[in-house]
Design a protein around this motif. Structure first.
Motif, PDB file in Angstrom:
ATOM      1  N   VAL A   1       0.867  -1.182   0.000  1.00 29.55           N
ATOM      2  CA  VAL A   1       0.000   0.000   0.000  1.00 29.55           C
ATOM      3  C   VAL A   1       0.900   1.226   0.000  1.00 29.55           C
ATOM      4  N   THR A   2       0.649   2.165  -0.917  1.00 31.13           N
ATOM      5  CA  THR A   2       1.501   3.349  -1.032  1.00 31.13           C
ATOM      6  C   THR A   2       0.683   4.629  -0.995  1.00 31.13           C
ATOM      7  N   ALA A   3       1.290   5.670  -0.436  1.00 30.49           N
ATOM      8  CA  ALA A   3       0.699   7.014  -0.438  1.00 30.49           C
ATOM      9  C   ALA A   3       1.847   8.001  -0.605  1.00 30.49           C
ATOM     10  N   ARG A   4       1.898   8.683  -1.745  1.00 26.24           N
ATOM     11  CA  ARG A   4       3.009   9.564  -2.086  1.00 26.24           C
ATOM     12  C   ARG A   4       2.552  11.022  -2.062  1.00 26.24           C
ATOM     13  N   PHE A   5       3.118  11.822  -1.146  1.00 23.48           N
ATOM     14  CA  PHE A   5       2.837  13.250  -1.031  1.00 23.48           C
ATOM     15  C   PHE A   5       1.331  13.526  -0.966  1.00 23.48           C
ATOM     16  N   SER A   6       0.621  12.713  -0.193  1.00 22.72           N
ATOM     17  CA  SER A   6      -0.828  12.882  -0.132  1.00 22.72           C
ATOM     18  C   SER A   6      -1.411  12.656   1.257  1.00 22.72           C
ATOM     19  N   LEU A   7      -0.652  12.104   2.182  1.00 25.61           N
ATOM     20  CA  LEU A   7      -1.197  11.706   3.476  1.00 25.61           C
ATOM     21  C   LEU A   7      -1.932  12.844   4.168  1.00 25.61           C
ATOM     22  N   TYR A   8      -1.364  14.046   4.132  1.00 23.85           N
ATOM     23  CA  TYR A   8      -1.943  15.171   4.872  1.00 23.85           C
ATOM     24  C   TYR A   8      -3.015  15.904   4.077  1.00 23.85           C
ATOM     25  N   ASN A   9      -3.353  15.410   2.897  1.00 30.74           N
ATOM     26  CA  ASN A   9      -4.354  16.072   2.065  1.00 30.74           C
ATOM     27  C   ASN A   9      -5.555  15.188   1.769  1.00 30.74           C
ATOM     28  N   LEU A  10      -5.664  14.056   2.463  1.00 31.34           N
ATOM     29  CA  LEU A  10      -6.734  13.101   2.168  1.00 31.34           C
ATOM     30  C   LEU A  10      -7.744  12.976   3.297  1.00 31.34           C
ATOM     31  N   GLY A  11      -7.622  13.792   4.325  1.00 35.09           N
ATOM     32  CA  GLY A  11      -8.462  13.681   5.505  1.00 35.09           C
ATOM     33  C   GLY A  11      -7.575  13.711   6.737  1.00 35.09           C
TER      34      GLY A  11
ATOM     35  N   PRO B   1       5.010  18.042   8.909  1.00 39.96           N
ATOM     36  CA  PRO B   1       5.286  17.368  10.175  1.00 39.96           C
ATOM     37  C   PRO B   1       6.779  17.181  10.389  1.00 39.96           C
ATOM     38  N   SER B   2       7.182  17.112  11.635  1.00 38.34           N
ATOM     39  CA  SER B   2       8.552  16.701  11.923  1.00 38.34           C
ATOM     40  C   SER B   2       8.689  15.206  11.627  1.00 38.34           C
ATOM     41  N   ILE B   3       9.924  14.750  11.489  1.00 43.12           N
ATOM     42  CA  ILE B   3      10.152  13.327  11.264  1.00 43.12           C
ATOM     43  C   ILE B   3       9.588  12.524  12.434  1.00 43.12           C
ATOM     44  N   ALA B   4       9.815  13.004  13.648  1.00 49.17           N
ATOM     45  CA  ALA B   4       9.324  12.292  14.827  1.00 49.17           C
ATOM     46  C   ALA B   4       7.805  12.214  14.824  1.00 49.17           C
ATOM     47  N   ARG B   5       7.144  13.303  14.427  1.00 49.97           N
ATOM     48  CA  ARG B   5       5.675  13.305  14.407  1.00 49.97           C
ATOM     49  C   ARG B   5       5.138  12.320  13.380  1.00 49.97           C
ATOM     50  N   LEU B   6       5.738  12.283  12.191  1.00 45.51           N
ATOM     51  CA  LEU B   6       5.280  11.362  11.153  1.00 45.51           C
ATOM     52  C   LEU B   6       5.438   9.916  11.602  1.00 45.51           C
ATOM     53  N   THR B   7       6.599   9.567  12.129  1.00 39.66           N
ATOM     54  CA  THR B   7       6.826   8.183  12.548  1.00 39.66           C
ATOM     55  C   THR B   7       5.946   7.828  13.753  1.00 39.66           C
ATOM     56  N   GLU B   8       5.708   8.796  14.643  1.00 42.87           N
ATOM     57  CA  GLU B   8       4.842   8.536  15.789  1.00 42.87           C
ATOM     58  C   GLU B   8       3.417   8.237  15.341  1.00 42.87           C
ATOM     59  N   MET B   9       2.918   8.988  14.349  1.00 44.63           N
ATOM     60  CA  MET B   9       1.573   8.737  13.854  1.00 44.63           C
ATOM     61  C   MET B   9       1.455   7.342  13.250  1.00 44.63           C
ATOM     62  N   ILE B  10       2.475   6.930  12.508  1.00 47.04           N
ATOM     63  CA  ILE B  10       2.428   5.615  11.859  1.00 47.04           C
ATOM     64  C   ILE B  10       2.425   4.503  12.900  1.00 47.04           C
TER      65      ILE B  10
ATOM     66  N   PRO C   1      -4.978  12.619   8.999  1.00 45.76           N
ATOM     67  CA  PRO C   1      -3.926  11.642   8.690  1.00 45.76           C
ATOM     68  C   PRO C   1      -3.963  10.398   9.570  1.00 45.76           C
ATOM     69  N   GLU C   2      -4.343  10.543  10.844  1.00 48.73           N
ATOM     70  CA  GLU C   2      -4.416   9.359  11.709  1.00 48.73           C
ATOM     71  C   GLU C   2      -5.462   8.380  11.195  1.00 48.73           C
ATOM     72  N   HIS C   3      -6.623   8.914  10.743  1.00 51.43           N
ATOM     73  CA  HIS C   3      -7.676   8.042  10.214  1.00 51.43           C
ATOM     74  C   HIS C   3      -7.245   7.406   8.899  1.00 51.43           C
ATOM     75  N   VAL C   4      -6.566   8.181   8.057  1.00 52.15           N
ATOM     76  CA  VAL C   4      -6.088   7.653   6.783  1.00 52.15           C
ATOM     77  C   VAL C   4      -5.095   6.517   7.021  1.00 52.15           C
ATOM     78  N   LEU C   5      -4.173   6.707   7.943  1.00 50.00           N
ATOM     79  CA  LEU C   5      -3.178   5.677   8.222  1.00 50.00           C
ATOM     80  C   LEU C   5      -3.824   4.392   8.722  1.00 50.00           C
ATOM     81  N   ARG C   6      -4.803   4.509   9.608  1.00 51.25           N
ATOM     82  CA  ARG C   6      -5.474   3.301  10.095  1.00 51.25           C
ATOM     83  C   ARG C   6      -6.168   2.560   8.963  1.00 51.25           C
ATOM     84  N   GLU C   7      -6.747   3.308   8.035  1.00 50.51           N
ATOM     85  CA  GLU C   7      -7.431   2.672   6.907  1.00 50.51           C
ATOM     86  C   GLU C   7      -6.433   2.025   5.950  1.00 50.51           C
TER      87      GLU C   7
END
Length: 280
Positions: A137-147, A196-205, A149-155
């Protein structure tokens, strides 16, 4: 794109889902290397959006230049602000704009015998696929523009197989860098969600239910003018040009680290590729 594909490590057995905002290039690039690709355009419908703006956004415009060895620590190291880098790809020049050509094999249309065929429209927080449907599953330069981000990642993790992998490619800032850099981004696009900071992105994932297996963070330089073609209006573009030119001449810092290359004004961004696996 070549660097991202090497990071993804696609296989001929992969059944892939690419979730993008608009018609991104990822699905077409993966197509020749995997068994099947399903492409989802998850552009959100926004109430009260500005009249005259395009409803979809294509990220890459103009050439992108990976920072040279002199700008990067050695491969497999991490700088003090948390920017892990890989000097093996340093000095590469990637043509990312419309009509750009590279030495790599030209991608074909996504192929496979799945039900979707081409690109479909769907909500990234409610994808129309069963659990564990895809190995990649891939998401390129779109995670923060699709809703959210926490909900998108879970989906995205829901539809990923337990032994599969999720690849996120997005803009980031160093863990010690402040949010000032977003001022320039929001001048260009008032809807910019923030970097996001690198830490914030990895923490969300990880909070969404994944373990991070690999991380590639690197600095790129981009010419200003193709990027400003997507500005909200010409007045905003002029303000950005003025701020970046002032910094080149010794004025206040914008966080974009602008400089002149071949008589053109360029600026920098930090990009991250993250490979994660669902936690069973």
């Amino acid at each position: 794109m070549r660097r991202l594909l090497e990071f993804v490590e696609p296989s001929g057995d992969d059944v892939c889902l690419d979730v993008a905002r608009g018609g991104g290039p990822m699905a077409a690039a993966l197509g020749p290397q995997v068994r099947h690709v399903t492409a989802v355009d998850a552009t959100p419908a926004r109430a009260g959006s500005r009249g005259g703006r395009m409803s979809t956004v294509t990220f890459g415009t103009g050439p992108v230049r990976i920072a040279r060895d002199c700008d990067l620590p050695p491969a497999s190291t991490t700088s003090p602000d948390g920017l892990a880098t890989g000097a093996a790809a340093a000095a590469a020049v990637v043509a990312a704009g419309p009509g750009a050509r590279t030495a790599a094999r030209e991608p074909r249309r996504p192929r496979g015998d799945g039900p979707d065929g081409g690109t479909i429209r769907a909500d990234a927080t409610a994808l129309p696929y069963r659990d564990n449907a895809f190995s990649l599953v891939t998401a390129r330069f779109s995670l923060y523009n699709l809703g959210e981000p926490e909900h998108v990642l879970r989906e995205l993790l829901r539809v990923c197989r337990p032994d599969g992998r999720l690849i996120i490619a997005d803009l980031v800032r160093g863990n010690l860098a402040g949010p000032d850099r977003d001022r320039i981004e929001r001048l260009r696009d008032p809807d910019h969600p923030g970097t996001p900071s690198i830490a914030r992105l990895t923490e969300m994932i990880t909070s969404a239910g994944a373990s991070i297996r690999r991380l590639d963070v690197f600095t790129v330089e981009r010419p200003v003018e193709p990027w400003l073609a997507g500005a909200a209006d010409e007045a905003a573009a002029d303000r950005i040009r003025e701020a970046l030119t002032d910094e080149v001449d010794g004025g206040p810092r914008t966080g974009a680290k602008p400089r002149m290359i071949g008589g053109e004004l360029w600026f920098t961004q930090s990009w991250a590729h993250v490979a994660a696996e669902p936690i069973s």
